[in-house]
Design an enzyme around this catalytic site. Structure first.
Site: not given
Ligand code: CP3
Length: 341
Positions: A25, A29, A38, A74, A150
């Site tokens: 990550r 944000r 964003r 994602d 999910y």
């Molecule tokens: O920087 C990175 O690591 C690369 C991009 C990346 C994202 N998600 C961006 C993201 C990667 C590799 C993921 C993987 C991901 N997505 C996982 C596995 C890794 C982990 O952290 O467990 C999972 C479970 C997801 C599903 C997902 N997507 C969740 C649970 C969330 C967060 C929801 C929240 O609001 O907290 C996301 C959204 C997400 N994925 C964001 C980012 C930067 C935030 C989105 C935003 O800008 O609102």
């Protein structure tokens, strides 16, 4: 031939220098430049716009010069591309409004359209590679169990009652869902490889919700199947992040992964001593260390790196990802401490 990066050398257990560092990550944000993009676009649109995805992938690299970039995308783009509508809700995270709970729900899927629907990902890889220079790019997918969680839950509540009930009540149907996710994941990763990623990471973020027995059937089996299914002519490294389950690995045949990414509950040094011969290791600083003062971050990182000094296959990362309220200056201290070790 291009000189191998520290990151690739460490994945191959051939790194004699300081360990490489990147952070899960790292594009997200906590970065003001991310929040500026964003403000104008929702998260899914950012993923689907190759220029924006490339831009956001590069943001942490410009700021900190990490040793690897990870593609901005994602793990849930796969079920979305299969035909399950996905949205992200503030404070709730990802939501599938039409969860898959019985065979009729699978009618929403068009398996043969998924890869075409994901072409924006492969474009984003090409754009990113054009601007990334020598820094390697990590492509990724979720492991089928985490993605299925999910998808069948609709949104992830703490107890996982839907997917856990399915494991007991209807494992055949759950496997039917996971088989499709698995095949689509293999095709998706193969296309990422073709588009030019330098490594692959598979995220099993919810492995800690499985019993030992079920972990073998629903997690390990599918991760192995994915790795074996890769069309990987240049043998790019495959990293497996299986949160909360690494204590199981020494007891079983290790996966075919080149690198295991450990969460912060694992004893990294013990793991390195026992399984480093067969696999490189990544991780596993407590993500909360980033909340500590710069002085403490520096001290903890240095202490740990001294212990890991003799391992040629070690990549620094957190045990899980950066969080939105983390201070970018603290991230900088973390990365720079590793880079100046
Ligand atoms: O920087 C990175 O690591 C690369 C991009 C990346 C994202 N998600 C961006 C993201 C990667 C590799 C993921 C993987 C991901 N997505 C996982 C596995 C890794 C982990 O952290 O467990 C999972 C479970 C997801 C599903 C997902 N997507 C969740 C649970 C969330 C967060 C929801 C929240 O609001 O907290 C996301 C959204 C997400 N994925 C964001 C980012 C930067 C935030 C989105 C935003 O800008 O609102």
């Amino acid at each position: 031939m291009q000189k191998k990066s520290l990151f690739i050398k460490a994945c191959e257990k051939k790194n004699d220098d300081r360990p490489p560092v990147w952070i899960m990550r790292q594009a997200g944000r906590y970065l003001p430049e991310y929040r500026r993009v964003r403000e104008k676009h929702d998260f899914i649109s950012m993923c689907q716009n190759p220029e924006l995805a490339a831009e956001v992938t590069l943001q942490p690299i410009r700021r900190y010069a990490m040793d690897a970039a990870i593609l901005f995308s994602d793990i849930l783009v796969i079920p979305q591309a299969l035909g399950s509508p996905l949205r992200f809700e503030e404070n709730k995270g990802p939501v599938f409004d039409k969860p898959i709970r019985n065979p009729k729900d699978l009618e929403q899927w068009k398996e043969n359209e998924a890869i075409e629907n994901l072409s924006y990902v492969y474009k984003a890889i090409k754009y990113t590679k054009e601007s990334l220079g020598d820094t390697p790019l990590i492509g990724f997918s979720g492991a089928p169990f985490t993605v299925a969680a999910y998808l069948v839950e609709g949104y992830v509540q703490k107890r996982f009652q839907v997917i856990k009930s399915m494991i007991f009540e209807n494992p055949t149907f759950l496997k039917q869902i996971m088989d499709v996710l698995c095949e689509t994941t293999i095709a998706h990763l193969n296309n990422q490889i073709k588009a030019g990623v330098d490594a692959i990471q598979i995220f099993e973020s919810w492995a800690n919700h499985l019993s030992c027995e079920d972990w073998k059937t629903f997690s390990y089996y599918y991760i192995e199947k994915i790795i074996k299914g890769l069309d990987n002519p240049e043998n790019i490294p495959v990293i497996v992040f299986s949160k909360g389950s690494h204590f199981l690995l020494p007891h079983l045949k290790p996966t075919s992964a080149d690198v295991l990414s450990l969460d912060e509950t694992c004893p990294m040094l013990d793991m390195a001593k026992t399984i480093h011969k067969s696999v490189a290791l990544q991780g596993n600083f407590d993500p909360a260390l980033i909340y500590a003062s710069p002085k403490i971050i520096e001290k903890k990182v240095n202490e740990h790196l001294v212990k890991m000094k003799n391992f040629k296959g070690y990549i620094v990362n957190l045990g899980h990802g950066l969080l939105p309220d983390m201070d970018p200056e603290h991230v900088k201290v973390f990365v720079e401490t590793v880079k100046s070790f």
